[in-house]
Design an enzyme around this catalytic site. Sequence first.
Site, PDB file in Angstrom:
ATOM      1  N   PRO A 160      37.707  89.899  73.059  1.00  0.00           N
ATOM      2  CA  PRO A 160      38.210  89.188  71.760  1.00  0.00           C
ATOM      3  C   PRO A 160      37.073  89.980  71.118  1.00  0.00           C
ATOM      4  O   PRO A 160      36.419  89.269  71.105  1.00  0.00           O
ATOM      5  CB  PRO A 160      37.815  87.878  72.045  1.00  0.00           C
ATOM      6  CG  PRO A 160      36.636  87.971  73.642  1.00  0.00           C
ATOM      7  CD  PRO A 160      36.641  89.451  74.196  1.00  0.00           C
ATOM      8  N   VAL A 209      29.044  88.268  70.044  1.00  0.00           N
ATOM      9  CA  VAL A 209      28.614  88.664  68.942  1.00  0.00           C
ATOM     10  C   VAL A 209      29.254  87.384  68.135  1.00  0.00           C
ATOM     11  O   VAL A 209      30.274  87.612  68.059  1.00  0.00           O
ATOM     12  CB  VAL A 209      28.819  90.331  68.281  1.00  0.00           C
ATOM     13  CG1 VAL A 209      28.534  89.934  66.808  1.00  0.00           C
ATOM     14  CG2 VAL A 209      27.929  91.264  69.468  1.00  0.00           C
ATOM     15  N   ASP A 248      32.320  92.577  69.920  1.00  0.00           N
ATOM     16  CA  ASP A 248      32.403  91.539  71.213  1.00  0.00           C
ATOM     17  C   ASP A 248      32.515  90.495  71.065  1.00  0.00           C
ATOM     18  O   ASP A 248      30.995  89.343  71.250  1.00  0.00           O
ATOM     19  CB  ASP A 248      31.920  92.219  72.371  1.00  0.00           C
ATOM     20  CG  ASP A 248      32.558  91.053  73.621  1.00  0.00           C
ATOM     21  OD1 ASP A 248      33.259  90.158  73.661  1.00  0.00           O
ATOM     22  OD2 ASP A 248      32.169  91.681  74.498  1.00  0.00           O
ATOM     23  N   HIS A 249      33.346  89.190  70.680  1.00  0.00           N
ATOM     24  CA  HIS A 249      33.162  87.814  70.080  1.00  0.00           C
ATOM     25  C   HIS A 249      32.864  87.472  71.296  1.00  0.00           C
ATOM     26  O   HIS A 249      32.323  85.378  71.316  1.00  0.00           O
ATOM     27  CB  HIS A 249      34.403  87.308  69.418  1.00  0.00           C
ATOM     28  CG  HIS A 249      34.321  86.370  68.876  1.00  0.00           C
ATOM     29  ND1 HIS A 249      32.971  86.304  68.171  1.00  0.00           N
ATOM     30  CD2 HIS A 249      35.109  85.204  67.896  1.00  0.00           C
ATOM     31  CE1 HIS A 249      33.157  84.711  67.369  1.00  0.00           C
ATOM     32  NE2 HIS A 249      34.034  84.849  66.861  1.00  0.00           N
ATOM     33  N   ARG A 250      33.027  87.546  72.413  1.00  0.00           N
ATOM     34  CA  ARG A 250      32.229  86.674  73.446  1.00  0.00           C
ATOM     35  C   ARG A 250      30.519  87.011  73.372  1.00  0.00           C
ATOM     36  O   ARG A 250      30.380  86.041  74.314  1.00  0.00           O
ATOM     37  CB  ARG A 250      32.787  87.637  75.294  1.00  0.00           C
ATOM     38  CG  ARG A 250      33.997  87.221  75.157  1.00  0.00           C
ATOM     39  CD  ARG A 250      34.192  88.683  76.353  1.00  0.00           C
ATOM     40  NE  ARG A 250      34.024  89.332  76.578  1.00  0.00           N
ATOM     41  CZ  ARG A 250      34.090  90.157  77.140  1.00  0.00           C
ATOM     42  NH1 ARG A 250      34.328  90.447  78.833  1.00  0.00           N
ATOM     43  NH2 ARG A 250      33.361  91.521  77.130  1.00  0.00           N
TER      44      ARG A 250
END
Length: 462
Positions: A258, A438, A434-436
Site C-alpha cells: 500500500p 511506515v 510502504d504504509h504497512r
Amino acid sequence: MPIEQVTVPDIGGAEGAEVIELLVAVGDQVAVEQSLIVLESDKASMEIPSTLAGTVVELLVAEGDQLSEGAAIAKIEVAGDMASEEAAGDEARAPGDEADGGEPPERADKVAKEQTGVASETVAGGGNASAPASQPDEQTKQPAAEQLSPEPAERGEPGAGLASVYAGPAVRKLARELGVSLVQVEGSGPQGRILKEDLQRFVKKAVSAPSGGMAGAAALPAVPEMDFGKFGEVEVTERSKLDRLTAANMQRSWLNVPHVTQFDDADITDLQAFRSTLKQEAEGRGTKLSPLPFVLKACAVALRDNPKINSSLARGGEELVYKRYIHIGMAVDTPAGLLVPVIRDVDRKTIWELAVEILELADKARERKLSPAEMQGGSFTVSSLGNIGGRGFTPIVNTPEVAILGVSNAAIQPVWNGVDFTPRTLLPLSLSYDHRVVNGGDGGRFLSQVVSLLSDIRRLSL
Ligand code: CAO
C-alpha cells in the site's frame, strides 16, 4: 532405412514465419500428420505436421528461425511399419479424435509436459500476484506436475487430462500466455474443441470468483489482448529479459505494497553554490560532483535517525527487521533497461567517495558489467530523474525495502522570505513508502530531515 526430409508446406504465402515451438526432439518417433513445430506469422500460429512416419534423426530448425514454404524442418528415418502402427493407434483412440485434430499420444504427452511447465511458472510467479513473493501458498508448495499431469492410465480418455485436450495452436498459445492449463477449460466447439471464447470465459470466471484456490490471481482482472494493427501500422518487438523482470518486480511491489507518497522541496541554493566551487577539484580528482552524493548522504543520516525507513517486513508481516547497515540502491537508466546497483555503507563514506562510486556503478550498469552481488542488499533506494527532467513523480517502493526517494529536476523558484520573494533553487523530492510499516508521521519526519540537511549541508557533518 531411408532418411527423408520434411519441409514447410504451403502456409498461405506467409514469408519468414517464426518457429515458436519445437514439438519433437531427435530420437522421437512420429506419425504422419503429427505436428513437428509451431510457426507463427503476423496473422496466425500454425502447427506443421509431418508428412512421414518414422524416427526424427535430425532437427534442421531451432526456435526463433524464420521459415517460408519449402524450408527443411527435420530428417526422418522412414519406418515401413509406422503407417500400420499409426492405423492401429487410430482404432484404439476415440472416434473422431484423429479426424478432428485430436492429439496423437506422443504429442499429447509432450503437451502435458509443456503445459505443466507453464503452469508451474505461473503459480510460482504471477499466478498469485497479491500474495507476497516470500509467502508461497498451498498451490505453490505443490509441484505443478502433481496438480496437472494426468495419470498414465487416464491419458487419452476424453476429459481425463491434458492428453485429451483438443484445441488449435492459437488457443494453446493464448493459454500459455495467460498461464491457463487447458485441461481445466471446457470446449464448446465441434467434438469439444476448445475455442478462444471458451478460454476467455474461463479466465473471466476465474477472475470474478470469490477468494479460494486462486485468491491472488482472481483479484486481478486480465487486460484483453488487442490487435493494434487494425488501426494503423505497428511494429512489434520482443521485450528484453531485463525489462520483463523489472515489470514483474514493479507489479509485485505495486500489488503487495500500500503506497503513500509525500512531496517536499529542498532549498539547495547554498549546496549548488558550494558544488560549483568544487568543480575544478572534482575534475582534478577525475570525477564529477552532481547533487546526488549529497542526497545519498542526507538520506543516510536520516535513515540512521529514522530506523523504520531502513527496515523490512519478515515472517508474513509478523516481524520487522531493522538493518544496522545503510546500503542505498541507486536507479540507473540504461539502454537495456532499469538497473539498481547498491552503494554500501553510505553513512561511512565521504561525499567524494560517493561521487566516485556513483560514476563507477552507473558506468558498470550501462555496460552491463554489474555483478549480482552489486545489485543486492539494498535497504533503501534513491531514484534520481533530476538530470532528465520533470517536476515530480511517485516512485514505486523496491520491496522488500519499505521506502524510496524520488529526486526531480531542481529549478530556480521565487520564495517568500518574510519580506520579499527571492530566487532560490528548489529540489523536488518525493518519498514513497510502504504504509504497512511506515506511517505518515515516520515518512514526514524522515523527509523533513532530508530537506533540512540538503538546505543546510553543514548539518551533514554533525
Ligand atoms: N536537478 C537539476 N540538475 C541535476 C539534478 C537535479 N536533481 N541531478 C543531476 N543534475 C545535473 C547534474 O548536476 C549534471 O549536470 P552538471 O554536469 O552540469 O553538474 C547533469 O544533471 C547530469 O547528471 P548525471 O546523470 O551525470 O549524474 P547524477 O549523479 O545526477 O545521476 C544517475 C546519476 C546514474 C542516477 C543518472 O544518470 C540516472 O541514470 N538517472 C535515471 C534514474 C532513473 O531512471 N530513475 C527512474 C527509475 S523508475 O523508472
